[in-house]
Design a protein around this motif. Structure first.
Motif, PDB file in Angstrom:
ATOM      1  N   ALA A 222      -4.884   1.925   0.357  1.00 55.53           N
ATOM      2  CA  ALA A 222      -5.467   3.114  -0.267  1.00 55.53           C
ATOM      3  C   ALA A 222      -4.398   4.065  -0.776  1.00 55.53           C
ATOM      4  N   LEU A 223      -3.173   3.945  -0.238  1.00 55.35           N
ATOM      5  CA  LEU A 223      -2.093   4.815  -0.682  1.00 55.35           C
ATOM      6  C   LEU A 223      -1.605   4.490  -2.091  1.00 55.35           C
ATOM      7  N   VAL A 224      -1.827   3.251  -2.535  1.00 57.62           N
ATOM      8  CA  VAL A 224      -1.335   2.859  -3.866  1.00 57.62           C
ATOM      9  C   VAL A 224      -1.929   3.744  -4.965  1.00 57.62           C
ATOM     10  N   PRO A 225      -3.260   3.865  -5.078  1.00 58.00           N
ATOM     11  CA  PRO A 225      -3.791   4.767  -6.107  1.00 58.00           C
ATOM     12  C   PRO A 225      -3.436   6.232  -5.855  1.00 58.00           C
ATOM     13  N   ILE A 226      -3.292   6.609  -4.586  1.00 56.47           N
ATOM     14  CA  ILE A 226      -2.904   7.992  -4.285  1.00 56.47           C
ATOM     15  C   ILE A 226      -1.501   8.281  -4.808  1.00 56.47           C
TER      16      ILE A 226
ATOM     17  N   LEU B 240       2.395  10.229  -8.919  1.00 53.59           N
ATOM     18  CA  LEU B 240       3.357  10.023 -10.005  1.00 53.59           C
ATOM     19  C   LEU B 240       2.899  10.708 -11.282  1.00 53.59           C
ATOM     20  N   ALA B 241       1.619  10.537 -11.605  1.00 52.70           N
ATOM     21  CA  ALA B 241       1.077  11.143 -12.821  1.00 52.70           C
ATOM     22  C   ALA B 241       1.159  12.663 -12.765  1.00 52.70           C
ATOM     23  N   LEU B 242       0.908  13.221 -11.586  1.00 57.31           N
ATOM     24  CA  LEU B 242       0.981  14.682 -11.452  1.00 57.31           C
ATOM     25  C   LEU B 242       2.429  15.174 -11.521  1.00 57.31           C
TER      26      LEU B 242
ATOM     27  N   THR C 258       6.135   6.725 -15.795  1.00 54.24           N
ATOM     28  CA  THR C 258       6.412   5.306 -15.607  1.00 54.24           C
ATOM     29  C   THR C 258       7.682   5.150 -14.775  1.00 54.24           C
ATOM     30  N   SER C 259       7.561   4.567 -13.602  1.00 56.06           N
ATOM     31  CA  SER C 259       8.723   4.476 -12.718  1.00 56.06           C
ATOM     32  C   SER C 259       8.617   3.247 -11.838  1.00 56.06           C
ATOM     33  N   LEU C 260       9.739   2.528 -11.677  1.00 55.86           N
ATOM     34  CA  LEU C 260       9.759   1.389 -10.764  1.00 55.86           C
ATOM     35  C   LEU C 260      11.143   1.110 -10.168  1.00 55.86           C
ATOM     36  N   PRO C 261      12.198   0.922 -10.976  1.00 54.38           N
ATOM     37  CA  PRO C 261      13.488   0.538 -10.380  1.00 54.38           C
ATOM     38  C   PRO C 261      13.986   1.518  -9.326  1.00 54.38           C
ATOM     39  N   PHE C 262      13.917   2.818  -9.614  1.00 50.30           N
ATOM     40  CA  PHE C 262      14.383   3.791  -8.632  1.00 50.30           C
ATOM     41  C   PHE C 262      13.503   3.756  -7.390  1.00 50.30           C
ATOM     42  N   ILE C 263      12.203   3.564  -7.571  1.00 49.49           N
ATOM     43  CA  ILE C 263      11.305   3.489  -6.418  1.00 49.49           C
ATOM     44  C   ILE C 263      11.700   2.327  -5.515  1.00 49.49           C
ATOM     45  N   VAL C 264      11.975   1.163  -6.130  1.00 52.06           N
ATOM     46  CA  VAL C 264      12.365  -0.014  -5.348  1.00 52.06           C
ATOM     47  C   VAL C 264      13.646   0.257  -4.577  1.00 52.06           C
ATOM     48  N   ALA C 265      14.645   0.809  -5.272  1.00 48.23           N
ATOM     49  CA  ALA C 265      15.934   1.074  -4.622  1.00 48.23           C
ATOM     50  C   ALA C 265      15.802   2.145  -3.538  1.00 48.23           C
ATOM     51  N   ALA C 266      15.105   3.232  -3.853  1.00 43.40           N
ATOM     52  CA  ALA C 266      15.005   4.353  -2.924  1.00 43.40           C
ATOM     53  C   ALA C 266      14.210   3.986  -1.678  1.00 43.40           C
TER      54      ALA C 266
ATOM     55  N   GLY D 131       4.075  -0.522  -4.872  1.00 41.75           N
ATOM     56  CA  GLY D 131       2.837  -0.942  -5.530  1.00 41.75           C
ATOM     57  C   GLY D 131       2.406   0.033  -6.603  1.00 41.75           C
ATOM     58  N   ALA D 132       2.513   1.332  -6.316  1.00 43.10           N
ATOM     59  CA  ALA D 132       2.170   2.347  -7.312  1.00 43.10           C
ATOM     60  C   ALA D 132       3.115   2.272  -8.504  1.00 43.10           C
ATOM     61  N   GLY D 133       4.406   1.999  -8.244  1.00 41.86           N
ATOM     62  CA  GLY D 133       5.358   1.853  -9.340  1.00 41.86           C
ATOM     63  C   GLY D 133       5.024   0.678 -10.229  1.00 41.86           C
ATOM     64  N   ILE D 134       4.635  -0.444  -9.629  1.00 43.32           N
ATOM     65  CA  ILE D 134       4.243  -1.617 -10.412  1.00 43.32           C
ATOM     66  C   ILE D 134       3.045  -1.298 -11.301  1.00 43.32           C
ATOM     67  N   VAL D 135       2.040  -0.633 -10.734  1.00 40.55           N
ATOM     68  CA  VAL D 135       0.852  -0.279 -11.517  1.00 40.55           C
ATOM     69  C   VAL D 135       1.209   0.699 -12.634  1.00 40.55           C
ATOM     70  N   SER D 136       2.138   1.623 -12.357  1.00 36.76           N
ATOM     71  CA  SER D 136       2.532   2.585 -13.390  1.00 36.76           C
ATOM     72  C   SER D 136       3.171   1.883 -14.577  1.00 36.76           C
TER      73      SER D 136
END
Length: 414
Positions: free
Chosen positions: A305-309, A314-316, A343-351, A371-376
């Motif tokens: 449930a945290l993924v859409p949250i 991210l959008a906010l 739109t964010s993913l690489p930094f999320i993965v690393a961080a 997961g949220a980064g992938i969807v973004s």
């Protein structure tokens, strides 16, 4: 070489080859390769099929892949664009992002939905320039004031997020004051290194040698860039900072110093991309998928449930600040800018890998953030192009694989 097996690395490299190749065979499947690389890593890793594990060879290649990814991200930043009204708007947008992210992350922490609110806030403030730049290029907007503002905002977000992560969170610990002093010392040393490189390149004899050796088997400029990357990453590590800061600053230094690329070494950056995106970066993303804790994400309803949250967060955090651009861009393009910034993913993965190691977040939160980064990456660029009235055209690119070339073409068109 006894005791060192390459079987796991073979599987990882095969996946790194297969993903973009399959996407190339199916051009209508408009997905960034990085998403499928992470998903494929999850499938072949311990969480699902168990075909491969992250052993020492894979781990070393993945560390170099992360370093190259941040290095090439730093190479993307064009300091010439960060000035005047563009700089003021981009900096103001990042400051607003930090404020919004802190409010959102604090709210999530208050209801026991995430770990350290400051850490989660930092994770929410970055932008994936490697996806944003190709999208803008394909939409024919990279060289417009709109495109320049979005790229400038993404550049400041990437740089700011890495600085904040290094300043406030480190595997080495220490107080804020000591970290600030160390960060300042690193900045001084990095500038000194850049000054030394610039002075050396201006010596006629050294400059002539670089030109003579750059396209031989010596590939001297590529070796020099790799030396700078490893040196600054090692320096950052020795000072107790994150190695990603050193790698990013190395790319930033080369971007600032490499002003004569058309005159003396037109293929220099292309060679760096070939090494990074052709060899090391795919290993990082596939191995990140292998490390992805699918069980933590799917155990119970909370993590999933945290993924859409987190996607909304991210959008906010990155989308709302684009309202500051309305007067400059108009409402429609401000919406597009907000979607691209979110739109964010690489930094999320690393961080998140750093966050789990230092205990700032747990495995479930890390998995949900990734997961949220992938969807973004899947949704926001496509939605931005719909608002612009364009079709997505970034299929098959890695997270940054097309971006340096796009930026270079944009510079040439200007």
């Amino acid at each position: 070489m006894t005791g060192v097996g390459l079987g796991n690395l073979l599987v990882v490299v095969a996946v790194g080859f297969a993903v973009p190749f399959v996407l190339g065979l199916a051009p209508r499947l408009r997905l960034p390769a990085v998403v499928l690389e992470i998903v494929a890593g999850i499938l072949i890793g311990p969480s699902v099929l168990g075909w491969a594990a992250v052993d020492d060879p894979v781990r070393v290649m993945a560390v170099l892949g992360l370093a190259f990814l941040l290095f090439l991200s730093g190479l993307e930043i064009e300091l010439d664009r960060l000035r005047g009204r563009v700089l003021a708007l981009a900096a103001g947008g990042f400051a607003a992002s930090v404020g919004i992210a802190l409010v959102v992350a604090t709210g999530l922490y208050a209801v026991d939905l995430s770990g350290s609110p400051v850490f989660v806030a930092i994770v929410l403030t970055a932008t994936s320039l490697g996806i944003v730049v190709p999208v803008l290029k394909d939409a024919g907007a990279i060289s417009t004031p709109f495109g320049q503002l979005v790229v400038a905002a993404g550049s400041i977000a990437d740089f700011g997020a890495i600085i904040l992560l290094s300043l406030l969170f480190s595997r080495e610990g220490g107080g804020f004051g000591s970290r600030a002093a160390v960060l300042l010392a690193f900045a001084v040393l990095a500038v000194a290194v850049g000054g030394a490189v610039l002075a050396a390149e201006r010596l006629p004899s050294l400059s002539a040698a670089l030109v003579r050796l750059q396209d031989t088997t010596a590939q001297i400029r590529v070796r020099g860039a790799f030396l700078l990357l490893v040196a600054l990453a090692a320096l950052a590590e020795s000072l107790g900072l994150e190695t990603i800061l050193g790698a990013f600053v190395a790319g930033l230094l080369i971007s600032a110093l490499d002003r004569d690329e058309v005159m003396t070494h037109p293929e220099f950056r292309l060679k760096l991309e070939a090494v990074g995106f052709g060899v090391f970066v795919p290993v990082f993303f596939v191995s990140s998928g292998m490390r992805f804790d699918l069980d933590a994400l799917t155990a119970g309803g909370r993590p999933l449930a945290l993924v859409p949250i987190f996607l909304v967060a991210l959008a906010l955090a990155r989308g709302l600040p684009a309202l500051l651009y309305r007067r400059e861009l108009g409402p429609r393009r401000a919406v597009v800018a907000g979607l691209l910034q979110a739109t964010s993913l690489p930094f999320i993965v690393a961080a998140t890998q750093i966050g789990t190691e230092i205990g700032a977040i747990d495995a479930a939160t890390a998995a949900a953030l990734v997961g949220a980064g992938i969807v973004s990456v899947l949704l926001f660029p496509a939605a931005a192009l719909v608002v612009l009235g364009r079709q997505p055209a970034y299929a098959g690119s890695t997270v940054s694989g097309a971006s340096t070339g796009a930026s270079r073409e944009a510079r040439g068109s200007q």
